[in-house]
Scaffold this active site. Structure first.
Site, PDB file in Angstrom:
ATOM      1  N   LYS A 111       0.794  -1.207   0.068  1.00 60.01           N
ATOM      2  CA  LYS A 111      -0.086  -0.013  -0.027  1.00 60.01           C
ATOM      3  C   LYS A 111       0.771   1.198   0.055  1.00 60.01           C
ATOM      4  O   LYS A 111       0.666   2.175  -0.699  1.00 60.01           O
ATOM      5  CB  LYS A 111      -0.775  -0.008   1.299  1.00 60.01           C
ATOM      6  N   ARG A 117     -10.000   1.226   8.624  1.00 53.93           N
ATOM      7  CA  ARG A 117      -9.825  -0.428   8.993  1.00 53.93           C
ATOM      8  C   ARG A 117     -10.901  -1.112   9.762  1.00 53.93           C
ATOM      9  O   ARG A 117     -10.740  -2.242   9.958  1.00 53.93           O
ATOM     10  CB  ARG A 117      -8.727  -0.392   9.866  1.00 53.93           C
ATOM     11  N   ARG A 159      11.589  -5.655   5.142  1.00 55.46           N
ATOM     12  CA  ARG A 159      11.379  -4.372   5.008  1.00 55.46           C
ATOM     13  C   ARG A 159      12.262  -3.264   5.926  1.00 55.46           C
ATOM     14  O   ARG A 159      12.499  -3.955   6.827  1.00 55.46           O
ATOM     15  CB  ARG A 159       9.961  -3.680   5.359  1.00 55.46           C
ATOM     16  N   ARG A 200      10.844  -1.400  11.425  1.00 54.61           N
ATOM     17  CA  ARG A 200       9.668  -1.203  12.265  1.00 54.61           C
ATOM     18  C   ARG A 200       9.682  -2.287  13.470  1.00 54.61           C
ATOM     19  O   ARG A 200       9.757  -3.406  12.976  1.00 54.61           O
ATOM     20  CB  ARG A 200       8.511  -1.247  11.305  1.00 54.61           C
ATOM     21  N   ARG A 208      -1.190  -9.252  12.991  1.00 57.85           N
ATOM     22  CA  ARG A 208      -1.510  -8.247  12.045  1.00 57.85           C
ATOM     23  C   ARG A 208      -2.598  -8.877  10.959  1.00 57.85           C
ATOM     24  O   ARG A 208      -3.567  -8.339  10.674  1.00 57.85           O
ATOM     25  CB  ARG A 208      -0.597  -7.333  11.580  1.00 57.85           C
TER      26      ARG A 208
HETATM   27  P1  AP5 Z   1       4.834  -1.582   1.969  1.00 55.70           P
HETATM   28  O1  AP5 Z   1       4.459  -0.738   0.551  1.00 55.70           O
HETATM   29  O2  AP5 Z   1       5.428  -1.044   3.035  1.00 55.70           O
HETATM   30  O3  AP5 Z   1       3.381  -2.358   2.486  1.00 55.70           O
HETATM   31  P2  AP5 Z   1       1.994  -1.821   3.250  1.00 55.70           P
HETATM   32  O4  AP5 Z   1       0.753  -2.457   2.550  1.00 55.70           O
HETATM   33  O5  AP5 Z   1       2.045  -0.378   3.275  1.00 55.70           O
HETATM   34  O6  AP5 Z   1       2.363  -2.808   4.692  1.00 55.70           O
HETATM   35  P3  AP5 Z   1       2.251  -1.997   6.052  1.00 55.70           P
HETATM   36  O7  AP5 Z   1       2.885  -3.062   7.067  1.00 55.70           O
HETATM   37  O8  AP5 Z   1       2.578  -0.643   6.156  1.00 55.70           O
HETATM   38  O9  AP5 Z   1       0.767  -2.115   6.236  1.00 55.70           O
HETATM   39  P4  AP5 Z   1       0.131  -2.149   7.861  1.00 55.70           P
HETATM   40  O10 AP5 Z   1      -1.280  -2.217   7.490  1.00 55.70           O
HETATM   41  O11 AP5 Z   1       0.374  -3.663   8.570  1.00 55.70           O
HETATM   42  O12 AP5 Z   1       0.630  -1.046   8.704  1.00 55.70           O
HETATM   43  P5  AP5 Z   1       0.233   0.551   8.879  1.00 55.70           P
HETATM   44  O13 AP5 Z   1       1.470   1.387   8.776  1.00 55.70           O
HETATM   45  O14 AP5 Z   1      -0.643   0.691   8.094  1.00 55.70           O
HETATM   46  O15 AP5 Z   1       5.487  -3.073   1.431  1.00 55.70           O
HETATM   47  C1  AP5 Z   1       6.045  -4.128   2.504  1.00 55.70           C
HETATM   48  C2  AP5 Z   1       7.254  -4.397   1.811  1.00 55.70           C
HETATM   49  O16 AP5 Z   1       7.095  -5.044   0.586  1.00 55.70           O
HETATM   50  C3  AP5 Z   1       8.553  -3.283   1.769  1.00 55.70           C
HETATM   51  O17 AP5 Z   1       9.841  -3.709   1.741  1.00 55.70           O
HETATM   52  C4  AP5 Z   1       8.317  -3.179  -0.025  1.00 55.70           C
HETATM   53  O18 AP5 Z   1       9.671  -2.623  -0.521  1.00 55.70           O
HETATM   54  C5  AP5 Z   1       8.094  -4.530  -0.460  1.00 55.70           C
HETATM   55  N1  AP5 Z   1       7.176  -4.417  -1.427  1.00 55.70           N
HETATM   56  C6  AP5 Z   1       6.321  -3.856  -1.778  1.00 55.70           C
HETATM   57  N2  AP5 Z   1       5.461  -4.002  -3.202  1.00 55.70           N
HETATM   58  C7  AP5 Z   1       6.355  -5.357  -3.447  1.00 55.70           C
HETATM   59  C8  AP5 Z   1       6.045  -6.018  -4.633  1.00 55.70           C
HETATM   60  N3  AP5 Z   1       5.263  -5.617  -5.749  1.00 55.70           N
HETATM   61  N4  AP5 Z   1       7.059  -6.914  -4.842  1.00 55.70           N
HETATM   62  C9  AP5 Z   1       7.920  -7.340  -3.863  1.00 55.70           C
HETATM   63  N5  AP5 Z   1       8.103  -6.651  -2.868  1.00 55.70           N
HETATM   64  C10 AP5 Z   1       7.245  -5.585  -2.605  1.00 55.70           C
HETATM   65  O19 AP5 Z   1      -0.186   0.136  10.264  1.00 55.70           O
HETATM   66  C11 AP5 Z   1       0.810  -0.143  11.125  1.00 55.70           C
HETATM   67  C12 AP5 Z   1      -0.240  -0.278  12.823  1.00 55.70           C
HETATM   68  O20 AP5 Z   1      -0.777   1.047  13.229  1.00 55.70           O
HETATM   69  C13 AP5 Z   1      -1.260  -1.041  12.834  1.00 55.70           C
HETATM   70  O21 AP5 Z   1      -1.035  -2.486  12.885  1.00 55.70           O
HETATM   71  C14 AP5 Z   1      -2.169  -0.329  13.804  1.00 55.70           C
HETATM   72  O22 AP5 Z   1      -1.798  -0.683  15.300  1.00 55.70           O
HETATM   73  C15 AP5 Z   1      -2.066   1.047  13.485  1.00 55.70           C
HETATM   74  N6  AP5 Z   1      -3.103   1.687  12.764  1.00 55.70           N
HETATM   75  C16 AP5 Z   1      -2.778   2.134  11.621  1.00 55.70           C
HETATM   76  N7  AP5 Z   1      -4.005   2.523  10.869  1.00 55.70           N
HETATM   77  C17 AP5 Z   1      -4.721   2.408  11.701  1.00 55.70           C
HETATM   78  C18 AP5 Z   1      -6.146   2.627  11.907  1.00 55.70           C
HETATM   79  N8  AP5 Z   1      -6.793   3.131  10.696  1.00 55.70           N
HETATM   80  N9  AP5 Z   1      -7.103   1.977  12.926  1.00 55.70           N
HETATM   81  C19 AP5 Z   1      -6.252   1.776  13.883  1.00 55.70           C
HETATM   82  N10 AP5 Z   1      -5.198   1.261  14.045  1.00 55.70           N
HETATM   83  C20 AP5 Z   1      -4.018   1.590  13.002  1.00 55.70           C
HETATM   84 MG    MG Z   2       2.424   0.942   4.969  1.00 56.09          MG
END
Ligand code: AP5
Ligand code: MG
Ligand code: ZN
Length: 217
Positions: free
Chosen positions: A13, A88, A127, A160, A171
């Site tokens: 994402k 979410r 990552r 992270r 997660r």
């Molecule tokens: P990346 O692009 O970083 O993936 P992502 O989908 O952004 O994954 P996240 O881990 O950020 O999602 P998440 O939803 O768990 O975390 P968030 O920060 O939102 O890519 C991942 C890796 O793969 C990278 O190394 C990249 O280089 C590689 N990659 C990408 N595309 C690729 C491809 N096509 N092929 C190969 N490799 C690839 O949330 C974190 C925490 O915050 C949550 O757990 C929660 O506690 C809290 N939080 C955030 N938002 C909320 C909310 N709305 N409500 C409640 N809690 C929340």
């Molecule tokens: Mg992300």
């Protein structure tokens, strides 16, 4: 355009959102990034959020909804926005609808990045993120030119604290139980655009941009 990007943790994402937002000249709003910034600043919200994040749980709706509402009220969102990681939960989706309705705007599309669960652990544990600018790398799939150093700004790359194998599985469970059902919510409104995220990064981006072009007409 007013867009959401959804998909499991590690689906790509953030990687895609940065490029899509640049292409469409709209702000990329990542609630995960905003929460990590609050943790870094050591604010009250950051301290509270960190406990949930490190366990792989969602922070409470009432905390995050207010944060997003404030952010969407900023002038740069008048041109549109790309929300990453929000909503979410169903209450978050309903709160977003309410906020948008009050200012008379609608969501144009929900980009849903699909990646099989077995691919995700490797993506997340490999990552690395720049401490200074937030740019995201992967030790195998998207390595920086110099190990441990950001290509863009030279900043230090770190892992992270929620990117452990144990937390990833938690997660993913939370995603399946609480967030995946939103695809039905938006699916009923005809907004979900499914994208195959199990392809090379550039190909995923192309598919997203092609899909958005069709919507804009
Ligand atoms: P990346 O692009 O970083 O993936 P992502 O989908 O952004 O994954 P996240 O881990 O950020 O999602 P998440 O939803 O768990 O975390 P968030 O920060 O939102 O890519 C991942 C890796 O793969 C990278 O190394 C990249 O280089 C590689 N990659 C990408 N595309 C690729 C491809 N096509 N092929 C190969 N490799 C690839 O949330 C974190 C925490 O915050 C949550 O757990 C929660 O506690 C809290 N939080 C955030 N938002 C909320 C909310 N709305 N409500 C409640 N809690 C929340
Ligand atoms: Mg992300
Ligand atoms: Zn950097």
């Amino acid at each position: 355009m007013n867009l959401l990007i959804m998909g499991p943790p590690g689906a790509g994402k953030g990687t895609q959102a940065v490029e899509v937002a640049k292409e469409l000249k709209i702000p990329h709003i990542s609630t995960g990034d905003m929460l990590r910034e609050a943790v870094k600043q050591g604010t009250e919200m950051g301290k509270k959020a960190k406990e949930y994040m490190d366990k792989g749980q969602l922070v409470p709706d009432e905390v995050i909804i207010g944060v997003v509402r404030d952010r969407l009220g900023q002038p740069d969102c008048k041109a549109g926005f790309l929300l990453d990681g929000f909503p979410r939960t169903l209450p978050q989706a309903e709160a977003l609808d309410e906020t948008l309705k009050n200012v008379g705007i609608k969501i144009d599309a929900v980009i849903n990045i699909n990646v099989p669960r077995e691919r995700i652990v490797a993506r997340i544990t490999g990552r690395r993120v720049c401490r200074a600018c937030g740019d995201t790398y992967h030790v195998v799939n998207k390595p920086p030119q110099e190990s441990g150093k950001c290509d863009k700004c030279g900043g230090e790359l770190y892992q992270r604290s929620d990117d452990t194998e144990e937390t990833v599985n938690k997660r993913l469970d939370v995603y399946e139980a609480q967030t995946q059902p939103l695809l039905d919510y938006y699916g009923r409104q005809g907004l979900v655009k499914d994208i195959n995220g199990d392809q090379e990064i550039g190909k995923v981006l192309q598919d997203i941009l092609d899909t958005l072009k069709q919507i804009k007409g």
